[in-house]
Design a protein around this motif. Structure first.
Motif, PDB file in Angstrom:
ATOM      1  N   LYS A  47      32.903 -69.558  -2.021  1.00 39.63           N
ATOM      2  CA  LYS A  47      31.683 -69.224  -2.772  1.00 39.63           C
ATOM      3  C   LYS A  47      30.521 -68.937  -1.823  1.00 39.63           C
ATOM      4  CE  LYS A  47      28.724 -70.991  -6.487  1.00 39.63           C
ATOM      5  NZ  LYS A  47      28.493 -72.133  -7.423  1.00 39.63           N
ATOM      6  N   THR A  48      30.381 -69.762  -0.780  1.00 41.14           N
ATOM      7  CA  THR A  48      29.299 -69.578   0.191  1.00 41.14           C
ATOM      8  C   THR A  48      29.424 -68.250   0.914  1.00 41.14           C
ATOM      9  OG1 THR A  48      29.121 -71.964   0.535  1.00 41.14           O
ATOM     10  CG2 THR A  48      28.195 -70.545   2.240  1.00 41.14           C
ATOM     11  N   LEU A  49      30.634 -67.921   1.355  1.00 45.71           N
ATOM     12  CA  LEU A  49      30.833 -66.691   2.124  1.00 45.71           C
ATOM     13  C   LEU A  49      30.738 -65.447   1.247  1.00 45.71           C
ATOM     14  CD1 LEU A  49      33.678 -67.850   4.541  1.00 45.71           C
ATOM     15  CD2 LEU A  49      31.247 -67.600   5.037  1.00 45.71           C
ATOM     16  N   LEU A  50      31.137 -65.540  -0.004  1.00 43.51           N
ATOM     17  CA  LEU A  50      30.971 -64.407  -0.915  1.00 43.51           C
ATOM     18  C   LEU A  50      29.491 -64.143  -1.180  1.00 43.51           C
ATOM     19  CD1 LEU A  50      33.858 -65.001  -3.491  1.00 43.51           C
ATOM     20  CD2 LEU A  50      33.618 -63.056  -1.950  1.00 43.51           C
ATOM     21  N   ALA A  51      28.729 -65.230  -1.319  1.00 43.45           N
ATOM     22  CA  ALA A  51      27.286 -65.067  -1.498  1.00 43.45           C
ATOM     23  C   ALA A  51      26.662 -64.438  -0.253  1.00 43.45           C
ATOM     24  CB  ALA A  51      26.648 -66.424  -1.793  1.00 43.45           C
ATOM     25  N   LEU A  52      27.139 -64.835   0.924  1.00 44.80           N
ATOM     26  CA  LEU A  52      26.637 -64.264   2.168  1.00 44.80           C
ATOM     27  C   LEU A  52      26.956 -62.769   2.244  1.00 44.80           C
ATOM     28  CD1 LEU A  52      25.410 -64.568   5.010  1.00 44.80           C
ATOM     29  CD2 LEU A  52      27.684 -65.253   5.819  1.00 44.80           C
ATOM     30  N   SER A  53      28.174 -62.397   1.853  1.00 50.35           N
ATOM     31  CA  SER A  53      28.548 -60.978   1.883  1.00 50.35           C
ATOM     32  C   SER A  53      27.701 -60.170   0.908  1.00 50.35           C
ATOM     33  CB  SER A  53      30.037 -60.813   1.557  1.00 50.35           C
ATOM     34  OG  SER A  53      30.301 -61.100   0.197  1.00 50.35           O
ATOM     35  N   ARG A  54      27.376 -60.774  -0.217  1.00 51.75           N
ATOM     36  CA  ARG A  54      26.527 -60.094  -1.198  1.00 51.75           C
ATOM     37  C   ARG A  54      25.141 -59.847  -0.622  1.00 51.75           C
ATOM     38  NH1 ARG A  54      25.022 -64.028  -5.592  1.00 51.75           N
ATOM     39  NH2 ARG A  54      23.619 -64.640  -3.917  1.00 51.75           N
ATOM     40  N   SER A  55      24.576 -60.860   0.035  1.00 48.71           N
ATOM     41  CA  SER A  55      23.237 -60.704   0.600  1.00 48.71           C
ATOM     42  C   SER A  55      23.213 -59.665   1.717  1.00 48.71           C
ATOM     43  CB  SER A  55      22.730 -62.048   1.135  1.00 48.71           C
ATOM     44  OG  SER A  55      23.505 -62.473   2.243  1.00 48.71           O
ATOM     45  N   LEU A  56      24.350 -59.495   2.397  1.00 46.49           N
ATOM     46  CA  LEU A  56      24.447 -58.497   3.466  1.00 46.49           C
ATOM     47  C   LEU A  56      24.941 -57.150   2.954  1.00 46.49           C
ATOM     48  CD1 LEU A  56      26.035 -60.734   6.247  1.00 46.49           C
ATOM     49  CD2 LEU A  56      23.663 -59.996   6.095  1.00 46.49           C
ATOM     50  N   LYS A  57      25.165 -57.083   1.623  1.00 46.72           N
ATOM     51  CA  LYS A  57      25.655 -55.851   0.983  1.00 46.72           C
ATOM     52  C   LYS A  57      26.959 -55.376   1.605  1.00 46.72           C
ATOM     53  CE  LYS A  57      21.138 -54.141  -0.589  1.00 46.72           C
ATOM     54  NZ  LYS A  57      20.408 -55.387  -0.318  1.00 46.72           N
ATOM     55  N   VAL A  58      27.874 -56.335   1.805  1.00 45.15           N
ATOM     56  CA  VAL A  58      29.177 -56.046   2.393  1.00 45.15           C
ATOM     57  C   VAL A  58      30.266 -56.487   1.414  1.00 45.15           C
ATOM     58  CG1 VAL A  58      30.782 -56.598   4.247  1.00 45.15           C
ATOM     59  CG2 VAL A  58      28.375 -56.275   4.770  1.00 45.15           C
TER      60      VAL A  58
END
Length: 537
Positions: free
Chosen positions: A38-49
């Motif tokens: 969940k944390t890493l998916l949120a990070l990818s979302r914030s980086l638009k990746v």
């Protein structure tokens, strides 16, 4: 905050639990991989990746070769598939020795694959990031060794205090938590303890016969007696010779706790670390007085082990390792276990089921071997007839058409999912979807795409296999003919075994009545399973 300077390309996530995570889960912190995902998916979302794949390591292992998911990830990193890999910390990638750390560092450096963590993006082409990354791996290894040392010291302390540190209690005992202190001990299960006492007594003293003599009992006879008496083993199944030997060797039954009986040994073979656990003698291992009550006396235990030491398992010489042409080939038609050879000094060897209670009747081994050859000849005639009539080719062509249709449908489904994924980004930008809904639906589409890719890969492999079957069907005929032409009882058992296994995957043997009552030595049935072309793919 980390920089959002990520170039275009595909990204994935690698998840792995640490020992600290397992300890926190035990305290109610929740499932680690789910939280990290969940944390890493949120990070990818914030980086638009967008995340295209998630590797979940669910096994523990010190080295790369013990962790299948990291092996798959490194292969894809080396192939340049990923522009970057998301991990919680660089330490999640490796905790092995310096050679493993070097493999990982080089894989990311030579492929220019970025490592993205919640605190920093590591660019392998940046020498400062490279040093920081290598230092993180070094600290991870140091932490691993510190934790392992602490655990081993804790186990040694518990053993020196007479506590039981094993996960599974030995037969005859149950494990219980020691009151008002850390650690566990063992409590006797009376009905099982009686069986343990019987095992030791039979092995050391034998059994009194009706005429007053004593019949000596080995481990095989003890196992057979317990199975005849319907005594369930620790796992509820049948007793084995190896199980009896393990009980006789375990000093826990005389009230002792052992340590170091199977030390871990490592050696490097062909560039890989090979682990082994050689069994030490009772004089080499560490023994301490346990807190639990003994089931047998010290005297009886030592008598049993002295007798065991006089009958050690002898290594089989290399030239005698395969003494039967049917080893690993014939299986019991009743219980499904592999049939084994029983040598006889004064008559022909027999082929028997290794389970004494199985109702499958034995036969002379040479008769079974002859029947296999006869059945293979008969099968070859029928197979050649089918080949001549092109029946098998027609079946394969029909299968190929069905596979192609299925692959075309998957391609259309994948294209539709790509369109859906593009639409998700539009809906997010228009504030129709919240970020959480966007991530959830992106994940679902990614998972569907991943499943379809796996299905397509499997179908393509089947189609590729079918492409060669028409040729392989014809090739199978001369292979079997060659084996039958060369096969001779004058050849060594090893060579005959190799020849049979080259054309047969297995043979099922069934015999219900003995020749003593039925009058026929060859009254048994076999079913052969030839290695058809599809078996070779």
């Amino acid at each position: 905050m980390i920089s959002n300077a990520l170039h275009n390309g595909d990204y994935c996530i690698y998840l792995r639990k640490s020992r600290k995570d397992i300890e926190l889960e035990a305290l109610g912190e929740g499932e680690t991989l789910a939280r990290h995902e969940k944390t890493l998916l949120a990070l990818s979302r914030s980086l638009k990746v967008p995340i295209k794949k998630i590797f979940r390591e669910v096994v523990s292992g010190e080295t790369i070769q013990e962790r299948p998911e990291i092996q798959k990830l490194l292969k894809e990193v080396e192939d340049g598939i990923w522009a970057g890999v998301f991990v919680m910390e660089v330490e999640r990638l490796a905790r092995g020795d310096t050679s493993d750390q070097g493999v990982i560092a080089q894989a990311f450096k030579f492929s220019s694959t970025k490592i993205v963590t919640p605190s920093k993006i590591y660019d392998p082409e940046n020498e400062f990031d490279e040093e920081y990354f290598e230092f993180g791996l070094f600290m991870s290894r140091r932490e691993f060794k510190t934790i392992n040392r602490r655990l081993q010291n804790g186990r040694l302390t518990s053993i020196s205090e007479g506590k039981y540190v094993g996960n599974i209690p030995p037969y005859g005992y149950k494990k219980y938590k020691l009151p008002k202190e850390k650690g566990y001990s063992l409590e006797i299960i009376p009905e099982e303890a009686k069986i343990v006492q019987m095992i030791f007594d039979l092995y050391v003293n034998g059994e009194v016969t009706p005429n007053g003599d004593r019949e000596e009992f080995g481990t095989a006879l003890i196992a057979k007696k317990l199975n005849t008496l319907k005594v369930p083993s620790a796992k509820g199944g049948l007793w084995r010779t190896s199980t009896i030997q393990s009980i006789l060797r375990n000093p826990v039954y005389m009230g002792k706790i052992k340590w170091g009986s199977r030390p871990l040994k490592k050696r490097r073979v062909d560039g890989k670390i090979v682990k082994s656990r050689p069994r030490l003698s009772i004089n080499e291992m560490k023994l301490v007085q346990g807190r639990h009550e003994n089931i047998v006396s010290d005297e009886l235990w030592w008598k049993a082990n002295n007798k065991l030491s006089l009958n050690p398992a002898k290594p089989v010489p290399a030239h005698l390792k395969i003494a039967s042409p049917l080893v690993g080939l014939v299986y019991c038609g009743f219980c499904g276990r592999a049939m084994v050879r029983r040598p006889h000094p004064n008559q022909n060897d027999s082929l028997i089921c290794q389970i004494p209670e199985c109702k499958n009747v034995s036969s002379f081994l040479y008769l079974v071997e002859q029947r296999i050859i006869e059945s293979l000849k008969k099968w070859l005639v029928e197979y050649k007839t089918d080949w001549d009539n092109n029946k098998r080719i027609e079946e394969q062509n029909n299968d190929a058409e069905l596979l192609e249709n299925a692959i075309n449908k998957i391609d259309k489904d994948i294209d539709n999912l790509k369109i859906q994924l593009d639409n998700l980004h539009d809906l997010l930008e228009q504030n129709i979807y919240t970020p959480d809904v966007f991530i959830d639906r992106t994940k679902k589409i990614t998972e569907k795409t991943k499943k379809l890719d796996v299905e397509k890969t499997n179908l393509l492999k089947q189609l590729e296999a079918l492409g060669g079957v028409n040729d392989k069907v014809g090739e199978m005929i001369p292979v079997v003919e060659h084996v039958l032409d060369l096969y001779s009882l004058d050849h060594s058992p090893a060579l005959r075994n190799e020849m049979l296994k080259s054309v047969l995957s297995k043979v099922v043997y069934t015999k219900e009545k003995g020749a003593r009552w039925h009058g026929s030595l060859d009254d048994f049935s076999i079913k052969i399973f030839p290695k058809l072309p599809r078996d070779h793919h």
